[in-house]
Design a protein around this motif. Structure first.
Motif, mmCIF file in Angstrom:
data_model
loop_
_atom_site.group_PDB
_atom_site.id
_atom_site.type_symbol
_atom_site.label_atom_id
_atom_site.label_comp_id
_atom_site.label_asym_id
_atom_site.label_seq_id
_atom_site.Cartn_x
_atom_site.Cartn_y
_atom_site.Cartn_z
ATOM 1 N N GLU A 1 -79.243 -9.803 65.948
ATOM 2 C CA GLU A 1 -78.461 -10.619 65.032
ATOM 3 C C GLU A 1 -78.303 -12.039 65.559
ATOM 4 N N ALA A 2 -77.979 -12.942 64.649
ATOM 5 C CA ALA A 2 -77.714 -14.333 65.001
ATOM 6 C C ALA A 2 -76.465 -14.410 65.869
ATOM 7 N N GLY A 3 -76.379 -15.479 66.629
ATOM 8 C CA GLY A 3 -75.196 -15.718 67.451
ATOM 9 C C GLY A 3 -74.035 -16.236 66.596
ATOM 10 N N PRO A 4 -72.871 -16.406 67.199
ATOM 11 C CA PRO A 4 -71.677 -16.799 66.450
ATOM 12 C C PRO A 4 -71.829 -18.097 65.641
ATOM 13 N N ASP A 5 -72.411 -19.132 66.248
ATOM 14 C CA ASP A 5 -72.544 -20.409 65.529
ATOM 15 C C ASP A 5 -73.488 -20.291 64.337
ATOM 16 N N GLU A 6 -74.617 -19.626 64.542
ATOM 17 C CA GLU A 6 -75.571 -19.441 63.447
ATOM 18 C C GLU A 6 -74.967 -18.564 62.348
ATOM 19 N N LEU A 7 -74.213 -17.543 62.723
ATOM 20 C CA LEU A 7 -73.546 -16.701 61.722
ATOM 21 C C LEU A 7 -72.591 -17.521 60.871
ATOM 22 N N ARG A 8 -71.824 -18.412 61.511
ATOM 23 C CA ARG A 8 -70.901 -19.262 60.746
ATOM 24 C C ARG A 8 -71.664 -20.141 59.771
ATOM 25 N N ARG A 9 -72.792 -20.707 60.200
ATOM 26 C CA ARG A 9 -73.607 -21.548 59.307
ATOM 27 C C ARG A 9 -74.138 -20.732 58.126
ATOM 28 N N ARG A 10 -74.628 -19.538 58.415
ATOM 29 C CA ARG A 10 -75.173 -18.692 57.350
ATOM 30 C C ARG A 10 -74.086 -18.293 56.350
ATOM 31 N N LEU A 11 -72.925 -17.927 56.846
ATOM 32 C CA LEU A 11 -71.833 -17.519 55.963
ATOM 33 C C LEU A 11 -71.263 -18.705 55.184
ATOM 34 N N ALA A 12 -71.354 -19.909 55.748
ATOM 35 C CA ALA A 12 -70.844 -21.104 55.060
ATOM 36 C C ALA A 12 -71.613 -21.380 53.775
ATOM 37 N N ARG A 13 -72.840 -20.906 53.663
ATOM 38 C CA ARG A 13 -73.667 -21.136 52.472
ATOM 39 C C ARG A 13 -73.391 -20.140 51.346
ATOM 40 N N LEU A 14 -72.546 -19.154 51.601
ATOM 41 C CA LEU A 14 -72.341 -18.081 50.626
ATOM 42 C C LEU A 14 -71.010 -18.218 49.899
ATOM 43 N N ASP A 15 -71.020 -17.874 48.612
ATOM 44 C CA ASP A 15 -69.791 -17.830 47.831
ATOM 45 C C ASP A 15 -69.260 -16.409 47.709
ATOM 46 N N ARG A 16 -70.151 -15.441 47.885
ATOM 47 C CA ARG A 16 -69.758 -14.033 47.819
ATOM 48 C C ARG A 16 -70.761 -13.204 48.599
ATOM 49 N N LEU A 17 -70.302 -12.083 49.116
ATOM 50 C CA LEU A 17 -71.186 -11.184 49.827
ATOM 51 C C LEU A 17 -70.545 -9.800 49.871
ATOM 52 N N ARG A 18 -71.373 -8.807 50.111
ATOM 53 C CA ARG A 18 -70.906 -7.433 50.304
ATOM 54 C C ARG A 18 -70.886 -7.175 51.798
ATOM 55 N N VAL A 19 -69.834 -6.504 52.225
ATOM 56 C CA VAL A 19 -69.685 -6.167 53.637
ATOM 57 C C VAL A 19 -69.633 -4.652 53.762
ATOM 58 N N VAL A 20 -70.479 -4.127 54.628
ATOM 59 C CA VAL A 20 -70.457 -2.712 54.975
ATOM 60 C C VAL A 20 -69.828 -2.670 56.359
ATOM 61 N N ALA A 21 -68.622 -2.093 56.425
ATOM 62 C CA ALA A 21 -67.854 -2.235 57.662
ATOM 63 C C ALA A 21 -67.112 -0.975 58.044
ATOM 64 N N ASP A 22 -66.778 -0.924 59.303
ATOM 65 C CA ASP A 22 -65.903 0.114 59.829
ATOM 66 C C ASP A 22 -64.517 -0.133 59.237
ATOM 67 N N GLN A 23 -63.973 0.852 58.577
ATOM 68 C CA GLN A 23 -62.684 0.709 57.892
ATOM 69 C C GLN A 23 -61.572 0.344 58.877
ATOM 70 N N ALA A 24 -61.551 0.962 60.029
ATOM 71 C CA ALA A 24 -60.502 0.678 61.018
ATOM 72 C C ALA A 24 -60.593 -0.760 61.516
ATOM 73 N N LEU A 25 -61.787 -1.290 61.642
ATOM 74 C CA LEU A 25 -61.964 -2.670 62.080
ATOM 75 C C LEU A 25 -61.377 -3.635 61.052
ATOM 76 N N LEU A 26 -61.698 -3.418 59.773
ATOM 77 C CA LEU A 26 -61.162 -4.291 58.723
ATOM 78 C C LEU A 26 -59.647 -4.185 58.622
ATOM 79 N N ALA A 27 -59.104 -3.022 58.922
ATOM 80 C CA ALA A 27 -57.658 -2.806 58.835
ATOM 81 C C ALA A 27 -56.919 -3.312 60.076
#
Length: 180
Positions: free
Chosen positions: A91-117
């Motif tokens: 996966e991309a590093g933290p800075d690249e992830l922030r850049r990639r996410l900055a370009r999005l208006d919406r996305l789906r997240v598949v996540a560990d429920q306990a982590l999100l909570a």
């Protein structure tokens, strides 16, 4: 004669263990039901949709049942599992992830429920960056939870809405024992 008795003993032990082995293989005994999560993702995702896996290990549902994710864009993935020689890919590093996410208006997240909570905080900087960006720049929307895994829509936060509180700081890492 001793060899026959040995083979017979092994067969008897195997026959006694067979029901236990079968029970361990049943889907109900797994801590997660990847097929069920895959079905949820298949209903929620459309071709071209950006997807973020949090933490990286939740990508196992896409690796196990790729049909549900066919045509989607894995936002964090730089190099696939086979090319990187790793189980989940690179996966991309933290800075690249922030850049990639900055370009999005919406996305789906598949996540560990306990982590999100807020049940636990990842130690990996890239995982923490994913979580921080979701909490400060996006608003959670519709979600489906199955066996501890959440498939959730995130929509870019409208200006003027306050972000969620920041993530708690990481606990100090205990020192490693000296090698001797």
């Amino acid at each position: 004669m001793g060899a026959v008795a040995g083979v017979a003993a092994v067969v008897v032990v195997l026959l006694q263990q067979l029901p236990l082995l079968q029970a361990d293989r049943s889907p109900g005994r797994r801590p997660d039901d990847l097929a069920a999560v895959s079905r949820i993702a298949a209903r929620a995702l459309r071709p071209g949709d950006p997807v973020l896996f949090l933490p990286v290990q939740t990508r196992n549902v896409a690796l196990t049942y790729p049909g549900a994710f066919r045509g989607t864009r894995d936002v964090a993935l730089v190099e696939g599992a086979a090319a990187s020689g790793t189980l989940y890919g690179r996966e991309a590093g933290p800075d690249e992830l922030r850049r990639r996410l900055a370009r999005l208006d919406r996305l789906r997240v598949v996540a560990d429920q306990a982590l999100l909570a807020g049940g636990w905080t990842p130690r990996n900087a890239a995982e923490r960056a994913k979580l921080a960006v979701l909490r400060t720049e996006f608003v959670p929307g519709e979600e489906t939870v199955r066996e501890g895994v959440t498939v959730r829509l995130y929509v870019r936060r409208a200006s003027g809405r306050p972000p969620l509180p920041p993530l708690p700081p990481l606990p100090p890492t205990p020192p490693r024992p000296a090698r001797g």
